[in-house]
Design an enzyme around this catalytic site. Sequence first.
Site, mmCIF file in Angstrom:
data_model
loop_
_atom_site.group_PDB
_atom_site.id
_atom_site.type_symbol
_atom_site.label_atom_id
_atom_site.label_comp_id
_atom_site.label_asym_id
_atom_site.label_seq_id
_atom_site.Cartn_x
_atom_site.Cartn_y
_atom_site.Cartn_z
ATOM 1 N N ASP A 164 0.835 -1.203 0.000
ATOM 2 C CA ASP A 164 0.000 0.000 0.000
ATOM 3 C C ASP A 164 0.870 1.254 0.000
ATOM 4 O OD1 ASP A 164 -2.451 1.298 -0.022
ATOM 5 O OD2 ASP A 164 -2.595 1.412 2.151
ATOM 6 N N CYS A 218 -19.306 -15.490 -5.634
ATOM 7 C CA CYS A 218 -20.282 -14.679 -4.918
ATOM 8 C C CYS A 218 -21.716 -15.065 -5.298
ATOM 9 C CB CYS A 218 -20.064 -13.200 -5.203
ATOM 10 S SG CYS A 218 -18.636 -12.489 -4.344
ATOM 11 N N CYS A 221 -25.514 -13.716 -4.039
ATOM 12 C CA CYS A 221 -25.449 -13.110 -2.706
ATOM 13 C C CYS A 221 -25.240 -11.596 -2.801
ATOM 14 C CB CYS A 221 -24.306 -13.733 -1.901
ATOM 15 S SG CYS A 221 -24.122 -13.045 -0.237
ATOM 16 N N CYS A 224 -23.246 -8.111 1.458
ATOM 17 C CA CYS A 224 -22.351 -6.975 1.720
ATOM 18 C C CYS A 224 -22.980 -5.664 1.260
ATOM 19 C CB CYS A 224 -20.997 -7.196 1.059
ATOM 20 S SG CYS A 224 -21.041 -7.394 -0.743
ATOM 21 N N CYS A 228 -24.252 -2.534 4.156
ATOM 22 C CA CYS A 228 -23.406 -1.332 4.222
ATOM 23 C C CYS A 228 -24.176 -0.176 4.862
ATOM 24 C CB CYS A 228 -22.925 -0.939 2.827
ATOM 25 S SG CYS A 228 -21.884 0.547 2.846
ATOM 26 N N CYS A 244 -17.905 5.643 2.122
ATOM 27 C CA CYS A 244 -17.505 4.469 2.902
ATOM 28 C C CYS A 244 -17.023 4.900 4.290
ATOM 29 C CB CYS A 244 -16.395 3.722 2.162
ATOM 30 S SG CYS A 244 -15.733 2.306 3.052
ATOM 31 N N CYS A 271 -14.268 0.169 9.215
ATOM 32 C CA CYS A 271 -15.537 -0.545 9.301
ATOM 33 C C CYS A 271 -15.348 -1.947 8.726
ATOM 34 C CB CYS A 271 -16.619 0.203 8.519
ATOM 35 S SG CYS A 271 -18.232 -0.607 8.498
ATOM 36 N N CYS A 274 -19.122 -5.154 5.972
ATOM 37 C CA CYS A 274 -19.296 -5.928 4.746
ATOM 38 C C CYS A 274 -18.509 -7.236 4.792
ATOM 39 C CB CYS A 274 -18.918 -5.111 3.518
ATOM 40 S SG CYS A 274 -17.183 -4.610 3.423
ATOM 41 N N CYS A 278 -20.217 -11.429 5.345
ATOM 42 C CA CYS A 278 -19.911 -12.287 4.199
ATOM 43 C C CYS A 278 -19.868 -13.762 4.609
ATOM 44 C CB CYS A 278 -18.575 -11.886 3.580
ATOM 45 S SG CYS A 278 -18.086 -12.937 2.189
#
Length: 381
Positions: A164, A218, A221, A224, A228, A244, A271, A274, A278
């Site tokens: 990052d 996924c 589904c 998430c 939120c 977000c 946070c 989500c 899952c």
Amino acid sequence: MNNMDNPTNLTTFKTAFDVKQWIKAQAKSLGFADCGFLSVHHPLFAQQLEQLQRWLDKGFEGQLKFMHNNHHLRAHPEQLVEGAKTILSVRMDYLTQTPTPRAITDDDFPNQGIIARYARGRDYHKTMRGRLKQLALQIEAMLPQWRHLDLGSDAAFVFRPFSDSAPIFERPIADAAGLGWTGKHTLLLNKQAGSFFVLGELFISLELPDDKPVEAHCGSCSACIDICPTQAIVAPYKLNAAACISYLTIEHKGSIDIKYRRAIGNRVFGCDDCQLICPWNRYAKVTTVDDFAPRHHLDCSSLLDLWQWTEADFMSNTEGSPLRRTGYVSFLRNIAIGLGNAVPDEKVIHKLESKLAIYGDMLDEHIRWAIKEQRSKLYSM
């Protein structure tokens, strides 16, 4: 003994695939949960740049203006590290305790200050880069054993670790390298490990074959998206970062829009909603890396305890921590919102009032909002 454990046996390394398997084994011994390989010339980079530009055109980046910069490096990662030919993508699990999946959420503890689980211990970026450097040095030590293979290693070995810390399409690289698939929340998901992990990259000058991406799982589904709090996931695979909670509580500077404050609840840094909802996180793994262990009770501190930190406390308790990123006043801003959303109590109002007219208009605005919310709930009881 497995032949791959004997680096002096040249017959062990007959192909580049053998080299990759050895590197993956070393990566796991260093605490990485997985490792994949991708060429710096992979076509995904041009494709991702087009998607990034469409995302920016919608204004979804908020105050993340750096996302507009260095597009040439995102599209051409070989220019980021001269001589690099292959990117090793790694992931590192960070949970210290497996959460109860799809049941208990952070909203069930309204008076507790919720810190995102990755941020409760030491800053993972240094840990990630340090271990990637160790992996690179182990690879370099093996180069004499691989001279009979055509890995493009005749020149001096070049490497550089990232976490990052550069304009890199980190999640798409991990996706293409087979570490998982991109979920509808835009995080990477792994069938055996869910999504509670962080990513890193090691650029090296060896030419090794790509790994293959995995199939997405996924299906229909939408858990998430549905959970939120701020509806930041505007559509499957589309995130409005400016809405977000992770962005608002960490990256956003200044006042947080009133329309988001109740939805933020008690989340003071990041946070996990989500991820917690899952179904794939029923398989989330507990980390083997000690640096992720919570410090200063950041996994169970009340909002009032955090509110009473002085700036000196903040600087001391966040040394080597991701929490430093938000800064003290923004940290108080987030806690003030949490206190406004907490169970009504005259003591909370008194503590909020104690910090008025000390740290500036921006914080005062959030304190007054929190006091108003507390009083409104008290009067309606």
